[in-house]
Design a protein around this motif. Structure first.
Motif, PDB file in Angstrom:
ATOM      1  N   GLY A 144       0.826  -1.209   0.000  1.00  0.00           N
ATOM      2  CA  GLY A 144       0.000   0.000   0.000  1.00  0.00           C
ATOM      3  C   GLY A 144       0.861   1.261   0.000  1.00  0.00           C
ATOM      4  N   LEU A 145       1.865   1.281   0.854  1.00  0.00           N
ATOM      5  CA  LEU A 145       2.783   2.431   0.900  1.00  0.00           C
ATOM      6  C   LEU A 145       3.616   2.530  -0.374  1.00  0.00           C
ATOM      7  N   ASN A 146       4.015   1.375  -0.911  1.00  0.00           N
ATOM      8  CA  ASN A 146       4.803   1.361  -2.141  1.00  0.00           C
ATOM      9  C   ASN A 146       3.992   1.899  -3.313  1.00  0.00           C
ATOM     10  N   THR A 147       2.699   1.645  -3.310  1.00  0.00           N
ATOM     11  CA  THR A 147       1.826   2.185  -4.365  1.00  0.00           C
ATOM     12  C   THR A 147       1.896   3.705  -4.368  1.00  0.00           C
ATOM     13  N   ILE A 148       1.806   4.296  -3.189  1.00  0.00           N
ATOM     14  CA  ILE A 148       1.886   5.756  -3.072  1.00  0.00           C
ATOM     15  C   ILE A 148       3.263   6.248  -3.511  1.00  0.00           C
ATOM     16  N   GLY A 149       4.326   5.561  -3.055  1.00  0.00           N
ATOM     17  CA  GLY A 149       5.684   5.953  -3.433  1.00  0.00           C
ATOM     18  C   GLY A 149       5.913   5.877  -4.932  1.00  0.00           C
ATOM     19  N   ASN A 150       5.394   4.826  -5.565  1.00  0.00           N
ATOM     20  CA  ASN A 150       5.569   4.677  -7.005  1.00  0.00           C
ATOM     21  C   ASN A 150       4.858   5.773  -7.791  1.00  0.00           C
ATOM     22  N   LEU A 151       3.773   6.277  -7.270  1.00  0.00           N
ATOM     23  CA  LEU A 151       3.069   7.367  -7.951  1.00  0.00           C
ATOM     24  C   LEU A 151       3.930   8.623  -8.040  1.00  0.00           C
ATOM     25  N   PHE A 152       4.860   8.786  -7.089  1.00  0.00           N
ATOM     26  CA  PHE A 152       5.723   9.963  -7.052  1.00  0.00           C
ATOM     27  C   PHE A 152       7.138   9.686  -7.568  1.00  0.00           C
ATOM     28  N   ALA A 153       7.341   8.537  -8.198  1.00  0.00           N
ATOM     29  CA  ALA A 153       8.659   8.180  -8.724  1.00  0.00           C
ATOM     30  C   ALA A 153       9.025   9.073  -9.902  1.00  0.00           C
ATOM     31  N   GLU A 154      10.318   9.096 -10.207  1.00  0.00           N
ATOM     32  CA  GLU A 154      10.817   9.941 -11.290  1.00  0.00           C
ATOM     33  C   GLU A 154      10.639   9.319 -12.668  1.00  0.00           C
ATOM     34  N   THR A 155      10.593   7.982 -12.744  1.00  0.00           N
ATOM     35  CA  THR A 155      10.523   7.338 -14.052  1.00  0.00           C
ATOM     36  C   THR A 155       9.126   6.779 -14.319  1.00  0.00           C
ATOM     37  N   ALA A 156       8.785   6.717 -15.596  1.00  0.00           N
ATOM     38  CA  ALA A 156       7.486   6.183 -15.993  1.00  0.00           C
ATOM     39  C   ALA A 156       7.364   4.707 -15.626  1.00  0.00           C
ATOM     40  N   LYS A 195       6.475   4.527 -12.017  1.00  0.00           N
ATOM     41  CA  LYS A 195       5.084   4.961 -11.841  1.00  0.00           C
ATOM     42  C   LYS A 195       4.115   3.866 -12.261  1.00  0.00           C
ATOM     43  N   SER A 196       4.456   3.155 -13.320  1.00  0.00           N
ATOM     44  CA  SER A 196       3.560   2.091 -13.793  1.00  0.00           C
ATOM     45  C   SER A 196       3.471   0.945 -12.782  1.00  0.00           C
ATOM     46  N   PHE A 197       4.500   0.779 -11.962  1.00  0.00           N
ATOM     47  CA  PHE A 197       4.465  -0.270 -10.948  1.00  0.00           C
ATOM     48  C   PHE A 197       3.432   0.007  -9.860  1.00  0.00           C
ATOM     49  N   SER A 198       2.912   1.224  -9.785  1.00  0.00           N
ATOM     50  CA  SER A 198       1.870   1.508  -8.795  1.00  0.00           C
ATOM     51  C   SER A 198       0.630   0.659  -9.055  1.00  0.00           C
ATOM     52  N   ILE A 199       0.359   0.353 -10.311  1.00  0.00           N
ATOM     53  CA  ILE A 199      -0.778  -0.515 -10.649  1.00  0.00           C
ATOM     54  C   ILE A 199      -0.527  -1.918 -10.112  1.00  0.00           C
ATOM     55  N   LEU A 200       0.692  -2.399 -10.284  1.00  0.00           N
ATOM     56  CA  LEU A 200       1.049  -3.732  -9.820  1.00  0.00           C
ATOM     57  C   LEU A 200       1.000  -3.824  -8.295  1.00  0.00           C
ATOM     58  N   THR A 201       1.552  -2.830  -7.607  1.00  0.00           N
ATOM     59  CA  THR A 201       1.560  -2.891  -6.146  1.00  0.00           C
ATOM     60  C   THR A 201       0.141  -2.742  -5.579  1.00  0.00           C
TER      61      THR A 201
END
Length: 133
Positions: A91-103, A106-112
């Motif tokens: 859950g926390l990783n989903t939020i972190g991935n949304l703010f990542a620098e690379t696309a 960011k796409s990993f937010s769907i997976l997490t």
């Protein structure tokens, strides 16, 4: 969705993620596009990727126990605690991935997010519903 199906899906994802992390470790995939673009040296990459692989193996082993693929080497209550930790982590990783620098990150937010939902399904099922057919 049944818990056994959720376990199978998560295990498939864990295998794919482990292959992904080994691909980074062996420099098939450049590490600059992972970890939010924050890794700067090979030594940082080796540490982070080895930790990721160990975490994926822990999740996989925990799910194999929960799904009755492996003989329980730890109590079911401990398995459940580990799964709750992973639910919070994803859950926390989903939020972190949304703010990542690379696309890619960011796409990993769907997976997490999907992993969070699937682990929730596993945790909410009755203990005798986890057998994988």
């Amino acid at each position: 969705m049944k818990s056994g199906t959720a376990i199978k899906i998560i295990l498939s994802i864990v295998v794919a993620l482990t292959i992904f992390h080994f691909s980074i470790l062996f420099k098939i995939i450049p590490y600059e596009i992972t970890w939010g673009g924050r890794l700067k040296t090979d030594s940082e990459m080796y540490v982070f990727e080895l930790i990721s692989i160990v975490i994926n193996l822990l999740l996989g082993t925990t799910l194999l126990i929960k799904g009755n693929y492996l003989k329980p080497i730890i109590r079911l209550s401990v398995v459940n605690v580990i799964l709750w930790i992973f639910l919070i982590l994803f859950g926390l990783n989903t939020i972190g991935n949304l703010f990542a620098e690379t696309a890619l990150e960011k796409s990993f937010s769907i997976l997490t997010l999907a992993l969070s939902i699937l682990i929730w399904i596993v945790l909410k099922a009755k203990d005798n519903e986890h057998t994988i057919e």
